[in-house]
Design a protein around this motif. Sequence first.
Motif, PDB file in Angstrom:
ATOM      1  N   ILE A  87      30.042 145.995  24.716  1.00  0.00           N
ATOM      2  CA  ILE A  87      29.412 144.748  25.185  1.00  0.00           C
ATOM      3  C   ILE A  87      28.310 144.318  24.224  1.00  0.00           C
ATOM      4  N   ILE A  88      27.537 145.276  23.711  1.00  0.00           N
ATOM      5  CA  ILE A  88      26.472 144.958  22.741  1.00  0.00           C
ATOM      6  C   ILE A  88      27.076 144.381  21.465  1.00  0.00           C
ATOM      7  N   ILE A  89      28.148 144.989  20.989  1.00  0.00           N
ATOM      8  CA  ILE A  89      28.823 144.486  19.781  1.00  0.00           C
ATOM      9  C   ILE A  89      29.291 143.059  19.999  1.00  0.00           C
ATOM     10  N   PHE A  90      29.938 142.803  21.138  1.00  0.00           N
ATOM     11  CA  PHE A  90      30.480 141.474  21.408  1.00  0.00           C
ATOM     12  C   PHE A  90      29.375 140.426  21.571  1.00  0.00           C
ATOM     13  N   LEU A  91      28.271 140.808  22.222  1.00  0.00           N
ATOM     14  CA  LEU A  91      27.146 139.879  22.360  1.00  0.00           C
ATOM     15  C   LEU A  91      26.553 139.537  20.994  1.00  0.00           C
ATOM     16  N   ALA A  92      26.360 140.561  20.164  1.00  0.00           N
ATOM     17  CA  ALA A  92      25.795 140.343  18.826  1.00  0.00           C
ATOM     18  C   ALA A  92      26.688 139.426  17.998  1.00  0.00           C
ATOM     19  N   VAL A  93      27.996 139.630  18.110  1.00  0.00           N
ATOM     20  CA  VAL A  93      28.951 138.808  17.354  1.00  0.00           C
ATOM     21  C   VAL A  93      28.874 137.347  17.792  1.00  0.00           C
ATOM     22  N   MET A  94      28.862 137.099  19.093  1.00  0.00           N
ATOM     23  CA  MET A  94      28.868 135.724  19.585  1.00  0.00           C
ATOM     24  C   MET A  94      27.559 135.005  19.279  1.00  0.00           C
ATOM     25  N   ILE A  95      26.432 135.703  19.409  1.00  0.00           N
ATOM     26  CA  ILE A  95      25.134 135.091  19.090  1.00  0.00           C
ATOM     27  C   ILE A  95      25.092 134.713  17.613  1.00  0.00           C
ATOM     28  N   THR A  96      25.520 135.647  16.762  1.00  0.00           N
ATOM     29  CA  THR A  96      25.544 135.385  15.317  1.00  0.00           C
ATOM     30  C   THR A  96      26.466 134.225  14.990  1.00  0.00           C
ATOM     31  N   ASP A  97      27.641 134.233  15.589  1.00  0.00           N
ATOM     32  CA  ASP A  97      28.663 133.244  15.261  1.00  0.00           C
ATOM     33  C   ASP A  97      28.216 131.825  15.588  1.00  0.00           C
ATOM     34  N   VAL A  98      27.686 131.630  16.801  1.00  0.00           N
ATOM     35  CA  VAL A  98      27.302 130.268  17.199  1.00  0.00           C
ATOM     36  C   VAL A  98      26.130 129.757  16.364  1.00  0.00           C
ATOM     37  N   LEU A  99      25.177 130.646  16.060  1.00  0.00           N
ATOM     38  CA  LEU A  99      24.021 130.223  15.260  1.00  0.00           C
ATOM     39  C   LEU A  99      24.440 129.886  13.836  1.00  0.00           C
ATOM     40  N   PHE A 146      17.174 127.135  19.517  1.00  0.00           N
ATOM     41  CA  PHE A 146      17.775 126.843  18.219  1.00  0.00           C
ATOM     42  C   PHE A 146      18.717 125.645  18.309  1.00  0.00           C
ATOM     43  N   PHE A 147      19.536 125.615  19.354  1.00  0.00           N
ATOM     44  CA  PHE A 147      20.504 124.523  19.491  1.00  0.00           C
ATOM     45  C   PHE A 147      19.809 123.190  19.742  1.00  0.00           C
ATOM     46  N   TYR A 148      18.735 123.226  20.495  1.00  0.00           N
ATOM     47  CA  TYR A 148      17.997 121.986  20.739  1.00  0.00           C
ATOM     48  C   TYR A 148      17.431 121.442  19.427  1.00  0.00           C
ATOM     49  N   ARG A 149      16.780 122.315  18.658  1.00  0.00           N
ATOM     50  CA  ARG A 149      16.186 121.884  17.377  1.00  0.00           C
ATOM     51  C   ARG A 149      17.268 121.449  16.389  1.00  0.00           C
ATOM     52  N   SER A 150      18.391 122.170  16.383  1.00  0.00           N
ATOM     53  CA  SER A 150      19.491 121.848  15.474  1.00  0.00           C
ATOM     54  C   SER A 150      20.040 120.453  15.758  1.00  0.00           C
ATOM     55  N   ASN A 151      20.208 120.126  17.027  1.00  0.00           N
ATOM     56  CA  ASN A 151      20.729 118.805  17.385  1.00  0.00           C
ATOM     57  C   ASN A 151      19.753 117.697  17.017  1.00  0.00           C
ATOM     58  N   GLN A 152      18.447 117.970  17.159  1.00  0.00           N
ATOM     59  CA  GLN A 152      17.449 116.976  16.783  1.00  0.00           C
ATOM     60  C   GLN A 152      17.480 116.730  15.285  1.00  0.00           C
ATOM     61  N   ILE A 153      17.608 117.806  14.502  1.00  0.00           N
ATOM     62  CA  ILE A 153      17.663 117.693  13.039  1.00  0.00           C
ATOM     63  C   ILE A 153      18.899 116.901  12.620  1.00  0.00           C
ATOM     64  N   HIS A 154      20.049 117.197  13.272  1.00  0.00           N
ATOM     65  CA  HIS A 154      21.286 116.505  12.906  1.00  0.00           C
ATOM     66  C   HIS A 154      21.220 115.025  13.255  1.00  0.00           C
ATOM     67  N   LYS A 155      20.628 114.686  14.393  1.00  0.00           N
ATOM     68  CA  LYS A 155      20.484 113.273  14.768  1.00  0.00           C
ATOM     69  C   LYS A 155      19.652 112.533  13.723  1.00  0.00           C
ATOM     70  N   LYS A 156      18.584 113.183  13.273  1.00  0.00           N
ATOM     71  CA  LYS A 156      17.718 112.581  12.258  1.00  0.00           C
ATOM     72  C   LYS A 156      18.481 112.391  10.949  1.00  0.00           C
ATOM     73  N   LYS A 157      19.276 113.399  10.588  1.00  0.00           N
ATOM     74  CA  LYS A 157      20.051 113.334   9.348  1.00  0.00           C
ATOM     75  C   LYS A 157      21.096 112.222   9.418  1.00  0.00           C
ATOM     76  N   VAL A 158      21.770 112.101  10.557  1.00  0.00           N
ATOM     77  CA  VAL A 158      22.785 111.055  10.735  1.00  0.00           C
ATOM     78  C   VAL A 158      22.150 109.676  10.625  1.00  0.00           C
ATOM     79  N   LYS A 159      20.966 109.523  11.213  1.00  0.00           N
ATOM     80  CA  LYS A 159      20.264 108.248  11.154  1.00  0.00           C
ATOM     81  C   LYS A 159      19.933 107.875   9.710  1.00  0.00           C
TER      82      LYS A 159
END
Length: 749
Positions: free
Chosen positions: A84-96, A510-523
Amino acid sequence: MEQIYIIMLIALAILAITDLMVGVSNDAVNFLNSAIGSKAVSFKTIMIVASLGVAVGALYSNGMMEIARNGIFTPSMFSFNDVIIIFLAVMITDVLLLDVFNTLGLPTSTTVSVIFSLLGASVVLAVYKVYVSGDGFDTLGNYINTEKASEIVYSILLSVALSFALGSLVQYVSRLIFTFHIEKRYKYVAALFGGVAMTAITFFILVKGLKSITFVPSEVKDFIKESPFTIIAYSLILWTIVCQLLISVFKFSVFKFIIIVGTFGLALAFAGNDLVNFIGVPIAAYQAFEIWAAPGQTVGATEFMMSGLEKENLPAPFIFLALAGLVMVYTLWTSKKAKSVIETEQNLSRQGEGNEKYNANTLSRNIVRGFMYLGNIISFILPKSLQKKLDAQFVQPEYTGKRDEQPMFDMVRASVNLIVASILISIGTSMKLPLSTTYVTFMVAMGSSFADRAWDRESAVYRVAGVFNVIGGWFVTALAAFLSSAIIAYILFIGEVFAFFAFMIIVAIFFYRSNQIHKKKVKEEEEIKKLRKEDIVTLKEMITESSSQISKVLRKTSALYSNVVDNLGLQDLAKLKENKKALKKLEKEIDELKSNVFYFIKNLDENSVEASKFYILILGYLQDMVQSIDYITSSSHSHVNNNHKKLKFNQIRDLKTVDTQLQELFSRLEESFKTEDFSKLDEILRDKKAFLDTVSELITKQINRIRTTETSPKNSKLYFSLLLETNDLIKSIMNLLELFKEFNQQNKK
């Protein structure tokens, strides 16, 4: 204790949905690039076809799920808690990791990300277990499935070279057959070409893919396995007849047909091969929980070993695959980040000229130079007559429409991209090798564009640099995935529940900040695109457009000058850094305008030579203004960054005096150009001497200070530099006004 693992499974399910979204955003380029780039059919049609392919392909992915369960590590050597620890670490890393690449607009490999994340997390726990048990590190191989892991890594690396080579070869042969003037040979060879293409797509994707679907009867699977050549022969005959009917009876383009079916097939192949990257790990975690929580099982989570995950026939629940398909389809239609990634690949593979996204580097220059030398040698060896015949096949028709409506490449290349990529990915899927669909489709697209002579002397160094940037990003993905997953797994192992909740909070932030950065970049990108005015053909449009551009530059230059003076007086390094970033955006806008001069001039009326000259001179003065404000901003930032003495109060006060005068000037000018009311230009031009005299007086005052009270050479250097550049800035503005006034008066007569 069981409740915390249920919470972790819920978290994994949420991460799986998130991973599907960021993964599809990154990988949509793989199956949409060819259809969108060729503009063979409408965007809506492409999306509907791709959505169907993704939905069906999700059902084909069952055979790939064991990669996540036991393809990298040996489950029997790890406890349920470890897994379970391995799988959690993989998914956290992957999405980020994937979201970072999506935000940057770079295609990366979801396969590489998940494989190396699994490797990193399992290796760090294996090392810990070996260390605690006192066994030698030579036993590490018992924990890691080195044979399968090596096979996967080798297949990914091999696919890069193979994809580029096959893409180049098939495209070169196809171009020799059809040339860029497709209509000349279309009725003679298109049906056979379509038959071969459709046979390849249907056999490798639809037929061989059936082997991985659990509900397909075994008799059908046996027939596919025993009679591949029979299937190919009948498919070739059938599809050739169908393509001939499309040409002769229905008058429908064979290439459009190939692109539609190929997009469906490639989307299907993508989902079938890559779905394991997004939900394979959460499904493996769910199956591990079912095994551990089975009735009658009493062993604790830290002692129960997961040998049950090594079973060969452990199918993924059908409902999970279906739901994953729906999430992927939803993301395909809604993701803005997917569009950024698609633009990157199309920019590197487009046939026509345009703005290059990447800068040339030493490696790209040397590679291009080497190929030029090789080309000269081949030209020397080949007979001139043969060279002329070959070159004639690559003569392109001149495009007469608007540049933003021009296809990135024609339908022949789009068909080749789809066919070759589909076949390679499907072969990997049938062999249960999680090939990187990004590697394959990207390198096929690069190979076909190279063979199609899209990389000419004007663009080759930039395209090659771009390819190496993307490939370099893949290696960064592998290293970052391995290290990040290893660190996260170790922290989860040590920190247990507290670390788990902390990481969930970090992911959300992280996802909140990432989306804000991308919106700014798109603009910002949308602002840049507004500058591409290639459809201007009249003098009136010329004056209106020039006025708009001048107004924007004046407004931004005014704000920058005032902010730099204020921040320099306050010694505010952070805000001076922000000023430098704002300056870079302004420079980028001017570069965009200059890049479009060629197309701008081509579209003007034949009698608009003077207008073209006027526009070029306008850009020159705008660039002079930006260069002056660039020096002012950079010098001020450097002075404060190097911790030199502050400017004296009198110096800042004098600079603010100039700033106040300039703000009034900028305000009047901006209003004039914004409203296209040029009646006050004469009045402003008469004040030119007053502005320059003010700067001259301040220079004299500083000379007197040096003779009496000034003790800092660095301050004097900065102060004189600011005044001299302000002087140049004023002259550039006045020269621009004189030019605009003269041109405007001439065209009123």
